[in-house]
Design a protein around this motif. Structure first.
Motif, PDB file in Angstrom:
ATOM      1  N   ILE A 143     -15.811 -30.815 -21.313  1.00 42.34           N
ATOM      2  CA  ILE A 143     -16.644 -30.912 -20.111  1.00 42.34           C
ATOM      3  C   ILE A 143     -15.771 -30.752 -18.872  1.00 42.34           C
ATOM      4  CG2 ILE A 143     -18.140 -32.426 -18.767  1.00 42.34           C
ATOM      5  CD1 ILE A 143     -18.997 -33.700 -21.461  1.00 42.34           C
ATOM      6  N   LYS A 144     -14.591 -31.358 -18.892  1.00 38.06           N
ATOM      7  CA  LYS A 144     -13.666 -31.214 -17.768  1.00 38.06           C
ATOM      8  C   LYS A 144     -13.282 -29.753 -17.556  1.00 38.06           C
ATOM      9  CE  LYS A 144      -8.964 -32.384 -16.323  1.00 38.06           C
ATOM     10  NZ  LYS A 144      -7.737 -33.154 -16.655  1.00 38.06           N
ATOM     11  N   ALA A 145     -13.003 -29.032 -18.634  1.00 38.35           N
ATOM     12  CA  ALA A 145     -12.641 -27.619 -18.510  1.00 38.35           C
ATOM     13  C   ALA A 145     -13.775 -26.816 -17.883  1.00 38.35           C
ATOM     14  CB  ALA A 145     -12.273 -27.052 -19.882  1.00 38.35           C
ATOM     15  N   LEU A 146     -15.009 -27.122 -18.283  1.00 39.06           N
ATOM     16  CA  LEU A 146     -16.164 -26.439 -17.708  1.00 39.06           C
ATOM     17  C   LEU A 146     -16.271 -26.727 -16.215  1.00 39.06           C
ATOM     18  CD1 LEU A 146     -18.901 -24.928 -17.854  1.00 39.06           C
ATOM     19  CD2 LEU A 146     -19.943 -27.131 -18.466  1.00 39.06           C
ATOM     20  N   LEU A 147     -16.171 -28.000 -15.843  1.00 39.27           N
ATOM     21  CA  LEU A 147     -16.286 -28.372 -14.432  1.00 39.27           C
ATOM     22  C   LEU A 147     -15.153 -27.761 -13.609  1.00 39.27           C
ATOM     23  CD1 LEU A 147     -17.359 -32.134 -14.657  1.00 39.27           C
ATOM     24  CD2 LEU A 147     -18.794 -30.100 -14.407  1.00 39.27           C
ATOM     25  N   THR A 148     -13.975 -27.698 -14.186  1.00 37.94           N
ATOM     26  CA  THR A 148     -12.841 -27.106 -13.474  1.00 37.94           C
ATOM     27  C   THR A 148     -13.084 -25.624 -13.196  1.00 37.94           C
ATOM     28  OG1 THR A 148     -11.305 -28.689 -14.481  1.00 37.94           O
ATOM     29  CG2 THR A 148     -10.362 -26.675 -13.564  1.00 37.94           C
ATOM     30  N   ALA A 149     -13.626 -24.927 -14.184  1.00 36.47           N
ATOM     31  CA  ALA A 149     -13.930 -23.500 -13.986  1.00 36.47           C
ATOM     32  C   ALA A 149     -14.993 -23.311 -12.911  1.00 36.47           C
ATOM     33  CB  ALA A 149     -14.384 -22.877 -15.306  1.00 36.47           C
ATOM     34  N   LEU A 150     -16.032 -24.155 -12.932  1.00 39.11           N
ATOM     35  CA  LEU A 150     -17.068 -24.069 -11.902  1.00 39.11           C
ATOM     36  C   LEU A 150     -16.497 -24.386 -10.526  1.00 39.11           C
ATOM     37  CD1 LEU A 150     -20.029 -25.858 -13.739  1.00 39.11           C
ATOM     38  CD2 LEU A 150     -19.776 -23.398 -13.325  1.00 39.11           C
ATOM     39  N   ALA A 151     -15.605 -25.386 -10.459  1.00 39.51           N
ATOM     40  CA  ALA A 151     -14.999 -25.764  -9.185  1.00 39.51           C
ATOM     41  C   ALA A 151     -14.159 -24.623  -8.630  1.00 39.51           C
ATOM     42  CB  ALA A 151     -14.147 -27.016  -9.365  1.00 39.51           C
ATOM     43  N   ARG A 152     -13.395 -23.964  -9.501  1.00 39.09           N
ATOM     44  CA  ARG A 152     -12.559 -22.860  -9.033  1.00 39.09           C
ATOM     45  C   ARG A 152     -13.423 -21.742  -8.439  1.00 39.09           C
ATOM     46  NH1 ARG A 152      -7.500 -21.385  -9.613  1.00 39.09           N
ATOM     47  NH2 ARG A 152      -7.080 -23.055 -11.124  1.00 39.09           N
ATOM     48  N   GLU A 153     -14.530 -21.447  -9.098  1.00 39.79           N
ATOM     49  CA  GLU A 153     -15.416 -20.390  -8.604  1.00 39.79           C
ATOM     50  C   GLU A 153     -15.986 -20.739  -7.236  1.00 39.79           C
ATOM     51  OE1 GLU A 153     -19.723 -18.410  -9.861  1.00 39.79           O
ATOM     52  OE2 GLU A 153     -18.513 -19.466 -11.362  1.00 39.79           O
ATOM     53  N   ARG A 154     -16.512 -21.968  -7.097  1.00 40.46           N
ATOM     54  CA  ARG A 154     -17.121 -22.380  -5.832  1.00 40.46           C
ATOM     55  C   ARG A 154     -16.085 -22.494  -4.713  1.00 40.46           C
ATOM     56  NH1 ARG A 154     -22.332 -24.595  -6.161  1.00 40.46           N
ATOM     57  NH2 ARG A 154     -23.400 -23.599  -7.910  1.00 40.46           N
ATOM     58  N   LEU A 155     -14.932 -23.097  -5.024  1.00 37.61           N
ATOM     59  CA  LEU A 155     -13.916 -23.278  -4.001  1.00 37.61           C
ATOM     60  C   LEU A 155     -13.321 -21.940  -3.556  1.00 37.61           C
ATOM     61  CD1 LEU A 155     -12.259 -26.489  -5.423  1.00 37.61           C
ATOM     62  CD2 LEU A 155     -13.225 -26.267  -3.117  1.00 37.61           C
TER      63      LEU A 155
END
Length: 239
Positions: free
Chosen positions: A121-133
């Motif tokens: 779940i952390k890996a998924l959230l990290t990928a989403l965060a990178r895209e948005r940021l």
């Protein structure tokens, strides 16, 4: 300068007993107590020259302060199947899913069952965060006519982002759990440092230009940031 040196672990008696980590610091000029917003860990820093007995007396005098902060801290939550993990400020259910990685589909976080649910779940959230940021940083940098450096994601406990003298930007991946406007504010804040590498009035003017609701979003982080830090994404054990 010598690095910080662990001294000992002290148990503050009471109901419940509180474990306090004592650490000597070459930078410390006085005793300093800290209760971590992330995991409730209590630490007491003391100067290299200080007497441990004096440090413990300092701790006992501030026991009420320590216990109040521990009571006020948000409960730690585990990112697992069955939990409601915030994504962009909205609690999202975590359900069993196929494959080897977590994915976000139809408003649901799907993750393969097992001990590595949290890290996935952390890996998924990290990928989403990178895209948005990345998107937010590019937009704000274009507004300023600046070119940002490298973007990295980490899991700091005392800041949501930083900007180096070279223009490299660091952000907490946990920002993806906050409402989108909060993530965008932090991106604007760090991009503003590309123009003003300080927190002067000029800096805040740039920051407000990029994000007019800067003051309101800063207050949100003060009020709710600890809730983001309270989430745990570690590997499950049999304990």
């Amino acid at each position: 300068m010598a690095p910080d040196t662990p001294v000992s672990t002290h148990i503050l008696p009471g109901d419940p007993p509180v474990v306090v980590r004592l650490r000597r610091s070459a930078r410390a000029k006085r005793f300093s107590l800290r209760v971590s917003r992330a995991d409730g860990r209590v630490s007491l820093s003391l100067p290299q020259w200080a007497c441990e007995a004096e440090a413990l007396a300092f701790l006992r005098d501030r026991e009420d302060w320590v216990r109040r902060h521990l009571r006020d801290a948000p409960d730690r939550k585990l990112a697992r199947i069955g939990a409601l993990v915030p994504v962009c400020g909205t609690p999202r259910p975590v359900a069993p899913g196929p494959g080897r990685a977590a994915r976000f589909d139809g408003g649901v976080i799907h993750v393969p069952p097992g001990p590595r649910e949290g890290p996935r779940i952390k890996a998924l959230l990290t990928a989403l965060a990178r895209e948005r940021l990345s998107t937010s940083v590019a937009r704000h940098a274009q507004t300023l006519g600046r070119v940002p450096g490298r973007l990295t994601l980490r899991d700091p406990r005392s800041r949501w982002g930083s900007c180096s003298a070279r223009g490299d930007l660091m952000f907490s991946w946990r920002l993806i759990m906050a409402p989108p406007e909060i993530l965008d504010y932090v991106a604007a804040h760090e991009v503003a440092h590309l123009a003003e590498m300080n927190h002067s009035a000029a800096f805040w003017s740039v920051c407000h230009t990029l994000c007019p609701e800067t003051d309101r979003h800063r207050q949100w982080l003060r009020s709710h940031g600890a809730e983001l830090l309270a989430w745990r994404f570690d590997t499950a054990t049999n304990e």
